[in-house]
Write a protein that holds these residues in place. Structure first.
Motif, PDB file in Angstrom:
ATOM      1  N   CYS A  88      10.290  -6.260 -16.526  1.00  0.00           N
ATOM      2  CA  CYS A  88      10.252  -7.546 -17.218  1.00  0.00           C
ATOM      3  C   CYS A  88       9.090  -8.412 -16.752  1.00  0.00           C
ATOM      4  CB  CYS A  88      11.578  -8.287 -17.023  1.00  0.00           C
ATOM      5  SG  CYS A  88      12.069  -8.502 -15.310  1.00  0.00           S
ATOM      6  N   ASP A  89       8.765  -9.356 -17.611  1.00  0.00           N
ATOM      7  CA  ASP A  89       7.717 -10.317 -17.344  1.00  0.00           C
ATOM      8  C   ASP A  89       8.211 -11.356 -16.352  1.00  0.00           C
ATOM      9  OD1 ASP A  89       5.266 -11.964 -18.055  1.00  0.00           O
ATOM     10  OD2 ASP A  89       6.875 -13.304 -18.694  1.00  0.00           O
ATOM     11  N   GLN A  90       7.316 -11.817 -15.486  1.00  0.00           N
ATOM     12  CA  GLN A  90       7.701 -12.753 -14.443  1.00  0.00           C
ATOM     13  C   GLN A  90       8.262 -14.061 -15.000  1.00  0.00           C
ATOM     14  OE1 GLN A  90       4.741 -14.935 -11.791  1.00  0.00           O
ATOM     15  NE2 GLN A  90       5.213 -13.125 -10.568  1.00  0.00           N
ATOM     16  N   GLN A  91       7.798 -14.456 -16.173  1.00  0.00           N
ATOM     17  CA  GLN A  91       8.276 -15.687 -16.791  1.00  0.00           C
ATOM     18  C   GLN A  91       9.526 -15.459 -17.638  1.00  0.00           C
ATOM     19  OE1 GLN A  91       4.946 -17.373 -18.894  1.00  0.00           O
ATOM     20  NE2 GLN A  91       3.953 -18.040 -17.006  1.00  0.00           N
ATOM     21  N   TRP A  92      10.036 -14.224 -17.605  1.00  0.00           N
ATOM     22  CA  TRP A  92      11.277 -13.884 -18.292  1.00  0.00           C
ATOM     23  C   TRP A  92      11.157 -14.091 -19.810  1.00  0.00           C
ATOM     24  CZ3 TRP A  92      14.157 -11.139 -15.278  1.00  0.00           C
ATOM     25  CH2 TRP A  92      15.481 -10.850 -15.595  1.00  0.00           C
ATOM     26  N   CYS A  93       9.985 -13.700 -20.334  1.00  0.00           N
ATOM     27  CA  CYS A  93       9.787 -13.860 -21.775  1.00  0.00           C
ATOM     28  C   CYS A  93       9.449 -12.548 -22.470  1.00  0.00           C
ATOM     29  CB  CYS A  93       8.695 -14.893 -22.057  1.00  0.00           C
ATOM     30  SG  CYS A  93       7.089 -14.492 -21.345  1.00  0.00           S
ATOM     31  N   ALA A  94       9.480 -11.437 -21.756  1.00  0.00           N
ATOM     32  CA  ALA A  94       9.253 -10.126 -22.356  1.00  0.00           C
ATOM     33  C   ALA A  94       9.910  -9.075 -21.461  1.00  0.00           C
ATOM     34  CB  ALA A  94       7.759  -9.846 -22.509  1.00  0.00           C
ATOM     35  N   PHE A  95      10.440  -8.020 -22.101  1.00  0.00           N
ATOM     36  CA  PHE A  95      11.253  -7.051 -21.361  1.00  0.00           C
ATOM     37  C   PHE A  95      11.040  -5.636 -21.904  1.00  0.00           C
ATOM     38  CE2 PHE A  95      13.280 -11.128 -21.896  1.00  0.00           C
ATOM     39  CZ  PHE A  95      13.664 -11.492 -20.612  1.00  0.00           C
ATOM     40  N   ALA A  96      11.221  -4.660 -21.019  1.00  0.00           N
ATOM     41  CA  ALA A  96      11.253  -3.253 -21.425  1.00  0.00           C
ATOM     42  C   ALA A  96      12.662  -2.729 -21.172  1.00  0.00           C
ATOM     43  CB  ALA A  96      10.233  -2.435 -20.643  1.00  0.00           C
ATOM     44  N   TYR A  97      13.211  -2.037 -22.172  1.00  0.00           N
ATOM     45  CA  TYR A  97      14.577  -1.506 -22.091  1.00  0.00           C
ATOM     46  C   TYR A  97      14.562   0.003 -22.292  1.00  0.00           C
ATOM     47  CZ  TYR A  97      15.945  -6.393 -22.955  1.00  0.00           C
ATOM     48  OH  TYR A  97      16.094  -7.754 -22.886  1.00  0.00           O
TER      49      TYR A  97
ATOM     50  N   PRO B  66       0.308  -1.105 -11.214  1.00  0.00           N
ATOM     51  CA  PRO B  66      -0.299  -2.435 -11.135  1.00  0.00           C
ATOM     52  C   PRO B  66       0.119  -3.294 -12.322  1.00  0.00           C
ATOM     53  CG  PRO B  66      -1.878  -0.888 -12.056  1.00  0.00           C
ATOM     54  CD  PRO B  66      -0.626  -0.096 -11.741  1.00  0.00           C
ATOM     55  N   SER B  67      -0.164  -4.585 -12.238  1.00  0.00           N
ATOM     56  CA  SER B  67       0.152  -5.462 -13.356  1.00  0.00           C
ATOM     57  C   SER B  67      -0.793  -6.652 -13.397  1.00  0.00           C
ATOM     58  CB  SER B  67       1.596  -5.957 -13.273  1.00  0.00           C
ATOM     59  OG  SER B  67       1.875  -6.840 -14.354  1.00  0.00           O
ATOM     60  N   THR B  68      -1.547  -6.735 -14.463  1.00  0.00           N
ATOM     61  CA  THR B  68      -2.384  -7.910 -14.705  1.00  0.00           C
ATOM     62  C   THR B  68      -1.561  -8.997 -15.376  1.00  0.00           C
ATOM     63  OG1 THR B  68      -3.057  -7.008 -16.854  1.00  0.00           O
ATOM     64  CG2 THR B  68      -4.489  -6.548 -14.971  1.00  0.00           C
ATOM     65  N   ARG B  69      -0.361  -8.631 -15.839  1.00  0.00           N
ATOM     66  CA  ARG B  69       0.459  -9.558 -16.625  1.00  0.00           C
ATOM     67  C   ARG B  69       1.651 -10.092 -15.836  1.00  0.00           C
ATOM     68  NH1 ARG B  69       2.749  -6.089 -21.031  1.00  0.00           N
ATOM     69  NH2 ARG B  69       3.008  -4.677 -19.269  1.00  0.00           N
ATOM     70  N   ALA B  70       1.670  -9.797 -14.534  1.00  0.00           N
ATOM     71  CA  ALA B  70       2.757 -10.259 -13.661  1.00  0.00           C
ATOM     72  C   ALA B  70       4.115  -9.743 -14.125  1.00  0.00           C
ATOM     73  CB  ALA B  70       2.775 -11.788 -13.570  1.00  0.00           C
ATOM     74  N   TRP B  71       4.193  -8.435 -14.367  1.00  0.00           N
ATOM     75  CA  TRP B  71       5.471  -7.783 -14.658  1.00  0.00           C
ATOM     76  C   TRP B  71       5.995  -7.150 -13.369  1.00  0.00           C
ATOM     77  CZ3 TRP B  71       7.759  -5.756 -19.552  1.00  0.00           C
ATOM     78  CH2 TRP B  71       7.332  -6.489 -20.670  1.00  0.00           C
ATOM     79  N   TYR B  72       7.286  -6.929 -13.314  1.00  0.00           N
ATOM     80  CA  TYR B  72       7.884  -6.280 -12.156  1.00  0.00           C
ATOM     81  C   TYR B  72       9.121  -5.499 -12.606  1.00  0.00           C
ATOM     82  CZ  TYR B  72      11.085 -10.286 -12.334  1.00  0.00           C
ATOM     83  OH  TYR B  72      11.988 -11.219 -12.743  1.00  0.00           O
ATOM     84  N   PHE B  73       9.516  -4.530 -11.782  1.00  0.00           N
ATOM     85  CA  PHE B  73      10.686  -3.708 -12.074  1.00  0.00           C
ATOM     86  C   PHE B  73      11.936  -4.403 -11.563  1.00  0.00           C
ATOM     87  CE2 PHE B  73       7.163  -0.742 -12.092  1.00  0.00           C
ATOM     88  CZ  PHE B  73       7.385  -0.053 -13.267  1.00  0.00           C
ATOM     89  N   PHE B  74      12.927  -4.507 -12.450  1.00  0.00           N
ATOM     90  CA  PHE B  74      14.163  -5.214 -12.110  1.00  0.00           C
ATOM     91  C   PHE B  74      15.301  -4.597 -12.907  1.00  0.00           C
ATOM     92  CE2 PHE B  74      16.812  -9.256 -12.481  1.00  0.00           C
ATOM     93  CZ  PHE B  74      17.278  -9.169 -11.185  1.00  0.00           C
ATOM     94  N   LEU B  75      16.087  -3.769 -12.249  1.00  0.00           N
ATOM     95  CA  LEU B  75      17.148  -3.032 -12.936  1.00  0.00           C
ATOM     96  C   LEU B  75      18.286  -3.951 -13.370  1.00  0.00           C
ATOM     97  CD1 LEU B  75      17.719   0.351 -11.079  1.00  0.00           C
ATOM     98  CD2 LEU B  75      16.967   0.014 -13.435  1.00  0.00           C
ATOM     99  N   GLY B  76      18.693  -3.797 -14.605  1.00  0.00           N
ATOM    100  CA  GLY B  76      19.862  -4.502 -15.099  1.00  0.00           C
ATOM    101  C   GLY B  76      21.078  -3.592 -15.049  1.00  0.00           C
TER     102      GLY B  76
END
Length: 412
Positions: free
Chosen positions: A220-229, A188-198
């Motif tokens: 990554c964050d839906q607004q493209w301002c935070a990411f997990a690598y 789940p995500s309360t912060r509007a994150w989603y999985f998106f492979l680079g």
């Protein structure tokens, strides 16, 4: 005078069981045969994890949030924050999660000690389906901005093939998770994150001290301002970073390049393979060996990559599956999920009382720093424990009351 050699093996085993994996590993390093063999036997399942944790913390020294309780003080520093949840369980929710009301307060520990109670083997048995309300709310976040879907199988297969070609070891469970729509939608995500492979790309030399690792954006964050690598070391180790920086953009990698997994590219790869086979001599050698070095992407040469400061990233998880588990349970807490066995186990093993480590205040700087940050033992702390109105959370777990109360809590 009695010697360790006179202690029965079963007693040695029972004593070692009281230690954490890092302490048991330290015992094994004494190379005392009476201790080494039982220590190695007990730590067999955690030995690789301990080595991975030490290697990644050495390469990316954590600078964690001081209000998170150290899990293994003296062995592993508090990891960086990735904006997940709060640092405490509200007193009003202690009984909901099976915490002893008289034993509080309970602070989130870092890194969470998951392996003492969870089976992290890539099967994701701990990842239970979301209830209807939470699933609907998470789906609403995913459906905005065009509806981001899990990576297509062709992309996952290509990534795995490239990792194999480079001699990299993907985390246990990586392929299982990214090949399953079912597992994707259970986070789940309360912060509007989603999985998106680079794309799997060479890590800038400045970030891993020239260790030759690779990075992969996967969340990554839906607004493209935070990411997990995901960081993959040539030595087989890995960890997870959190950053507010789009590293791919900083490296000049276009998003279109990362999504280009069409049939034309596959045919191009097949043509290259046929050319390589045709270039082999009768002895199996390659007649075009001089061209082998040209196969590497330009981004594999550290001299062509921008030098990004290591300060732009934070080490937030020691392994891929630990990161997913932490996100899963912390997001459930933020959603106010109904307590279930797995969530209660997570809270009870991750949110701990400072009482358990306060005896280390004088001997461990990390513990002393944490206790000072929460003003442990101060008059303000005692008042807070006996004044429910000073808690910034209501019974549902959401923020309420004046911002002044919350600011006072944070500053303390």
């Amino acid at each position: 005078m009695a010697s360790i050699l006179s202690v029965p093996p079963e007693v040695i085993i029972n004593i070692l069981k009281l230690l954490n994996p890092f302490e048991i590993d330290a015992v094994a390093r004494t190379l005392n045969s009476h201790l080494y063999h039982p220590a190695m036997h007990l730590n067999a399942s955690c030995h690789g994890w301990v080595q991975n944790a030490r290697a990644m913390c050495k390469l990316f020294p954590p600078s964690g949030y001081r209000r998170l309780l150290p899990s293994w003080p003296g062995h592993i520093p508090v990891l960086g924050e990735c904006e997940l949840g709060s640092d405490q369980i509200p007193a009003s929710q202690y009984e909901d999660y099976g915490l002893d009301p008289s034993g509080g307060p309970f602070f989130r520990s870092s890194p969470p000690n998951l392996r003492s109670w969870m089976k992290l083997d890539g099967s994701f048995d701990w990842l239970e389906p979301l209830d209807g309300k939470i699933s609907d709310e998470s789906a609403r976040h995913r459906e905005t901005e065009g509806g981001h879907q899990p990576a297509p199988k062709s992309q996952v297969d290509k990534l795995i093939a490239k990792a194999t070609k480079l001699g990299l070891t993907l985390p246990v469970g990586f392929e299982t998770f990214f090949s399953s729509d079912r597992l994707h939608y259970r986070i789940p995500s309360t912060r509007a994150w989603y999985f998106f492979l680079g794309k799997l790309v060479k890590c800038p030399w400045s970030m891993d001290n020239g260790a030759g690792g690779y990075i992969l954006r996967f969340y990554c964050d839906q607004q493209w301002c935070a990411f997990a690598y995901l960081y993959l070391s040539p030595s087989g180790y890995h960890c997870v970073w959190y950053s507010a920086l789009d590293l791919y953009a900083e490296m000049g990698i276009e998003e279109e390049e990362m999504e280009d997994y069409d049939e034309d590219e596959q045919n191009h790869d097949d043509d290259e393979l046929e050319e390589e086979e045709e270039g082999q001599g009768e002895d199996g050698g390659n007649d075009n060996e001089e061209d082998d070095d040209d196969d590497d992407d330009d981004d594999d040469d550290h001299e062509t990559l921008p030098q990004i400061s290591k300060k732009k990233i934070a080490l937030v998880a020691l392994t891929f599956e630990e990161y997913l588990a932490m996100v899963y349970f912390e997001e459930l807490l933020q959603f106010g999920s109904t307590a279930f066995e797995g969530l209660c186990d997570y809270v009870q093993h991750t949110y701990l009382s400072p009482v358990k480590i306060q005896h280390m205040r004088e001997s461990c700087p990390a513990v002393n720093s944490f206790l000072r940050a929460i003003r442990w033992g101060s008059k303000a702390r005692r008042q807070r424990l006996t004044s429910p109105d000073l808690w910034p959370y209501n019974k549902t777990g959401s923020l309420e009351g004046s911002s002044a109360n919350f600011e006072r809590m944070v500053k303390a």
